[in-house]
Scaffold this active site. Structure first.
Site, PDB file in Angstrom:
ATOM      1  N   LYS A 163       0.856  -1.199   0.000  1.00 30.98           N
ATOM      2  CA  LYS A 163       0.000   0.000   0.000  1.00 30.98           C
ATOM      3  C   LYS A 163       0.889   1.245   0.000  1.00 30.98           C
ATOM      4  CE  LYS A 163      -3.929   1.888   2.680  1.00 30.98           C
ATOM      5  NZ  LYS A 163      -4.745   1.712   3.899  1.00 30.98           N
ATOM      6  N   SER A 220      -9.681   1.539   3.115  1.00 29.86           N
ATOM      7  CA  SER A 220      -8.900   2.356   2.219  1.00 29.86           C
ATOM      8  C   SER A 220      -7.840   1.578   1.426  1.00 29.86           C
ATOM      9  CB  SER A 220      -8.179   3.437   3.030  1.00 29.86           C
ATOM     10  OG  SER A 220      -7.252   2.854   3.947  1.00 29.86           O
ATOM     11  N   SER A 271      -9.654  -0.852   7.436  1.00 26.97           N
ATOM     12  CA  SER A 271      -9.261  -0.607   6.042  1.00 26.97           C
ATOM     13  C   SER A 271      -8.631  -1.789   5.325  1.00 26.97           C
ATOM     14  CB  SER A 271      -8.291   0.571   5.978  1.00 26.97           C
ATOM     15  OG  SER A 271      -8.988   1.781   6.050  1.00 26.97           O
TER      16      SER A 271
END
Lengths: 99, 463
Positions: free
Chosen positions: B57, B132, B156
């Site tokens: 990420k 997210s 997330s």
């Protein structure tokens, strides 16, 4: 409680975030919706008690108080928008009333 | 197969995902993949994750490629150091495949808030992958990589894992070093992991866990040791918290959970109802505490030391801050910083922030009671109230978006380990079940999930 645009502008100033006038109505409306939503915590009695909660270790681990060099792949000068002679360069502070 | 051959195959898959328009990657290059492969092929002893390609990420720093956090304010930013978790994975032979798209600064539940465009759910392009960590989840779901790093502040990883039909594991707070994870809500943030299966997620978590002198919030325990595979759940007590099964729960989600409960019982587990009365306040509590911490953490993006700079019309330093932050942050990040600033400001601190801290403690206390020595071993809940929703469906109403995390954020507030496991599909859309454990009980949590995974056939239609 309704939060008006002057109050949102004041908070934006505290947070150092520029907000355009044409963005304000939508921002104020969403700000109020969020604050109204989180206000449901008022349902929890004011005298509710719980052991204070802290995630992670019970105490901060201490290390020996010695300075060791931080090895970085690139220096601050490579990352800063403006850098010279070991200093980050910024515009003038201006007069107090500017701040 | 050599690491070089695996890296070539991953490069081809990344290119395919990009041309399919998933928009799940932010940075990758053939050169970086080849360098990773050369490093791994040159290792004297194969590591525990030998030649395993992993997506990272883009709020976890690496020195080779930019770290933008999905934000214009960090466009082109190159970190001077690499995150501890990534260093440990590399030392075990893993290869960083790419940096994955995300909601800006990890703030969002749909990966529609990235400054670099929304990520599509690989199973249904008109739907969101969750957020997210939506880019990481989509890359695992699309078979580009078998595992990926995400981050959790309030669900997330588990929520996008549920929407994309993959495994998503959030460890106990303090189990994995946060050094090199760009800070959002420091009392909540956890580097977390996606796997195509429980096995991949377990192996990755085992390697990256353990104390780190560079993060004082890591707990002084040895790295996680996976438990042996289980063949039965005889003697296991599983609780179903009634607050997580509302009467209006989506029928597909309910059917997926019913199926999971039946399999748990077939495998010998005892399943009973329990209560977590304060969990109903988790979302409002989270949306006070997380923005308050974000308002402090994101104060560092000021256009002075790194990142993008914009000079305001008045030409002084205050104008520089306001212009840089006003134009560099997207709408959701600005909204959260403003809310966080408001709840911490004089006159409102007690009513909002202090109250939220009390409720957080009550939420954590509920879990400690239910998962205590006289309670159950694990909790089972839906991961999300619905399957993946359509893109654009919730972007205009922040509160509706926040409610997508209603079943995941209490666990983050309590600092506990939890995972989302695919348990079936409803009209082709994945359904996730969430298993929650007591602090540091990840080995049992993962072993139970592994047995459930083998017994459930998580891609079958649930009704």
């Amino acid at each position: 409680m309704t939060i008006g645009s002057d109050q949102v502008k004041h908070v934006a100033r505290l947070a150092e975030i520029g907000v355009e006038e044409n963005e304000l109505p939508r921002l104020v409306e969403q700000f109020n919706r969020i604050v109204d939503y989180v206000a449901q915590l008022d349902e929890v009695p004011a005298d509710a008690q719980a052991q204070p909660f802290l995630a992670g270790p019970e105490a901060t681990p201490l290390r020996e108080d010695v300075v060791s060099p931080v090895r970085l792949a690139r220096p601050p000068a490579a990352m800063a928008p403006e850098f010279a002679d070991g200093f980050f360069l910024v515009p003038r502070h201006g007069a107090m009333e500017d701040l | 197969m050599t690491a070089a051959a695996i890296a070539r195959e991953v490069g081809a898959q990344l290119a395919k995902a990009d041309s399919a328009g998933l928009n799940a990657t932010l940075h990758w290059s053939t050169e970086c993949l080849e360098a990773e492969a050369r490093r791994v092929d040159g290792m004297n002893t194969p590591g525990a994750l030998h030649a395993l390609p992993i997506a990272v990420k883009d709020n976890i720093v690496t020195i080779e490629e930019p770290t933008t956090c999905g934000s214009r304010i960090l466009e082109g930013y190159l970190s001077p150091y690499t995150a501890t978790a990534v260093r440990r994975l590399r030392a075990a032979g893993a290869m960083v495949a790419c940096k994955a798209n995300l909601d800006e600064f990890a703030m969002g539940s749909s990966t529609e808030h990235s400054a670099y465009g929304r990520v599509k759910n690989p199973l249904a392009h008109d739907r969101v992958p969750g957020g997210s960590s939506g880019g990481s989840a989509a890359l695992v779901a699309a078979d580009v990589v078998p595992a990926a790093l995400g981050s959790e502040t309030g669900g997330s990883v588990r929520q996008p894992a549920s929407f994309c039909g993959v495994v998503g594991v959030k460890p106990t707070y303090g189990r994995v070093s946060r050094y090199g994870l760009v800070a959002f809500g420091s009392s909540l943030d956890c580097i977390s992991v996606f796997g195509k299966t429980v096995d991949e997620a377990t192996r990755v978590l085992a390697v990256m866990s353990g104390p780190d002198p560079l993060d004082a919030t890591t707990v002084d325990r040895p790295p996680m040791k996976p438990a042996p595979a289980m063949a039965s759940l005889q003697g296991l007590k599983v609780g179903l918290p009634r607050e997580y099964f509302p009467t209006d729960l989506h029928p597909g989600v309910r059917a997926g959970l019913d199926r999971t409960v039946a399999v748990l019982r077939d495998l010998g587990a005892t399943v009973s109802e329990v209560s977590l009365p304060h969990s109903k306040y988790a979302v409002p509590t989270y949306y006070i505490i997380a923005p308050a911490e974000a308002a402090a953490n994101l104060a560092r993006y000021d256009g002075v030391r790194y990142g993008v700079r914009k000079v305001g019309p008045e030409g002084n330093i205050g104008a520089l801050y306001r212009a840089t932050r006003g134009s560099g942050f997207g709408a959701e990040v600005r909204r959260r910083i403003l809310i966080g600033t408001y709840v911490l400001s004089a006159g409102y601190y007690d009513a909002y922030y202090r109250k939220a801290q009390t409720v957080r403690a009550l939420i954590a206390q509920d879990f400690q009671r239910v998962l205590g020595s006289n309670g159950v071993d694990l909790l089972l809940t839906p991961t999300t109230p619905t399957p993946a929703f359509k893109a654009g469906e919730k972007t205009e109403d922040p509160v509706q978006m926040y409610l997508a995390d209603i079943f995941v954020c209490a666990i983050s507030l309590a600092g506990l380990p939890a995972l989302s496991l695919p348990v079936g599909r409803d009209q082709g859309l994945p359904i996730g079940a969430q298993l929650i454990a007591a602090a540091f009980d990840e080995p049992r949590l993962l072993a139970v999930a592994g047995l459930l995974e083998r017994s459930l056939h998580g891609t079958e239609e649930v009704r």
